[in-house]
Design an enzyme around this catalytic site. Structure first.
Site, mmCIF file in Angstrom:
data_model
loop_
_atom_site.group_PDB
_atom_site.id
_atom_site.type_symbol
_atom_site.label_atom_id
_atom_site.label_comp_id
_atom_site.label_asym_id
_atom_site.label_seq_id
_atom_site.Cartn_x
_atom_site.Cartn_y
_atom_site.Cartn_z
ATOM 1 N N SER A 177 0.801 -1.223 0.000
ATOM 2 C CA SER A 177 0.000 0.000 0.000
ATOM 3 C C SER A 177 0.834 1.274 0.000
ATOM 4 C CB SER A 177 -0.922 0.008 1.228
ATOM 5 O OG SER A 177 -1.801 -1.095 1.202
ATOM 6 N N GLU B 164 -11.960 4.540 -7.405
ATOM 7 C CA GLU B 164 -11.663 3.108 -7.374
ATOM 8 C C GLU B 164 -12.299 2.470 -6.139
ATOM 9 O OE1 GLU B 164 -7.828 0.061 -6.955
ATOM 10 O OE2 GLU B 164 -7.511 2.157 -7.529
#
Length: 385
Positions: free
Chosen positions: A139, A248
């Site tokens: 991430s 997203e």
């Protein structure tokens, strides 16, 4: 019974389009989905047929072969109907083109780049992917190590990416690279095209669920990419990536709550028909209470997600609210699939029952697109903590 009140987020045109999506799923997806799951990849024809049906890249201007519709709700309907039908692999393949990668080609490209790429992406003749995650980087975008070194009017890209959805089918891959050591201004995005020397695809990864969605390792060994394939200015990649993440994550939330609705509806049919001790299993108090809880939670999630869709369609959705939607709905989808499988008893553990697939397909939802833990971090920072 589930609430059937008309949803104010969509108007008549959206609902007509919803019928088109349902018909497409019945004709093009249902007959092929089991084979795609066995093959671990969807057919390329899924994209071209979706393009023929007007299910791709709604914002593409008319001069590039699109409808020029600046309304994300049409894309949300595609996400909803694939999620509700339980076809997560095919749905993700199209959502990547519409919700995740499409904006980079719509918003960051020059007129010449639009002319090169948008017609094919809109017709489905070109398939796209985005390559951020690396073997040693999840991430944390600042940890990206794939490098792009300027050499005249070209860049040489070297590095590796992993967990790349649409990785086998993709013709155009938006690759996040490092062009300097600056944490936020050191990333640059490039479009790497199928067939460029040095660009190789690794294996199609063997996943717990989403078996029909090709997820791959990608390797770049001094891939020569022309300056004409750079998206925006050098050093702007971090900001470009962050800007698109709320959409997203909303796409994943929309899919999650719709998938929860779908598995819950199918479970309701099952508990009405399946009998134990001389009565339908849905009539036992434990079943009634559990289903009451799940229906309530799903209905509440739907209201919140619809609100987020409305905000996004007006350009008002912020990162924290998108994170809340992604976190809550993905965790809810996993919980609903788990409890519905339990209500199926031993049959729920059999792969031929849709609830079994719903269970394994749900597990990735709390991980990709930003883990639940990252979503909580975003929300916490928004609270000033």
């Amino acid at each position: 019974m589930p609430d059937t009140t008309p949803r104010s987020v969509y108007d008549e045109d959206h609902e007509i389009f919803r019928g088109t999506v349902k018909a497409f799923i019945d004709k093009e997806v249902t007959p092929n989905d089991a084979r795609w799951e066995r093959d671990h990849i969807v057919d390329r024809e899924l994209f071209t047929r979706a393009g023929d049906s007007g299910l791709l890249m709604f914002g593409t201007p008319e001069q590039y072969g699109g409808a020029g519709i600046d309304d994300w709700r049409f894309s949300a309907i595609v996400d909803e109907e694939f999620g509700r039908a339980g076809y997560a692999s095919a749905g993700l393949s199209l959502a990547l083109q519409n919700d995740v990668v499409g904006p980079y080609f719509l918003d960051l490209t020059t007129d010449k780049q639009k002319q090169r790429w948008l017609p094919g992406l809109t017709s489905g003749e070109l398939v796209s992917a985005i390559a951020m995650t690396e073997p040693g980087t999840g991430s944390d975008l600042s940890g990206i190590s794939t490098r792009a070194v300027r050499e005249g009017d070209d860049y040489l890209i070297t590095g590796a990416k992993t967990f790349i959805s649409n990785g086998q089918n993709a013709d155009l891959v938006v690759v996040a690279t490092r062009t300097s050591e600056d944490k936020h201004r050191g990333l640059t995005l490039f479009v790497v095209e199928r067939g460029m020397p040095g660009f190789e695809r690794g294996r199609n990864l063997d996943k717990l669920g989403l078996h029909g969605q090709d997820t791959s390792e990608l390797h770049f060994e001094s891939v020569r990419v022309p300056l004409a394939n750079r998206l925006g200015d050098e050093g702007q990649g971090f900001f470009q990536l962050v800007r698109n993440l709320p959409q997203e994550r909303l796409s994943l939330a929309v899919t999650a709550v719709s998938a929860a609705e779908g598995v819950l509806a199918r479970t309701m049919d099952y508990v009405r028909d399946r009998k134990a001790f001389g009565q339908p299993i849905g009539t036992f108090q434990n079943s009634r209470f559990l289903l009451a809880e799940l229906h309530t939670e799903v209905d509440i999630a739907r209201v919140f997600v619809d609100n987020c869709v409305s905000l996004h369609s007006r350009g008002e959705l912020n990162a924290a609210r998108a994170a809340k939607a992604k976190y809550w709905c993905s965790e809810l989808q996993m919980r609903v699939a788990d409890r519905c499988l339990q209500l199926h008893g031993g049959y729920g553990y059999m792969r031929e029952y849709p609830v079994s697939r719903a269970f394994v397909d749900a597990r990735i939802q709390t991980i990709y697109g930003g883990t639940t833990e990252i979503m909580k971090e975003i929300i916490g920072r928004d609270l000033g903590l």
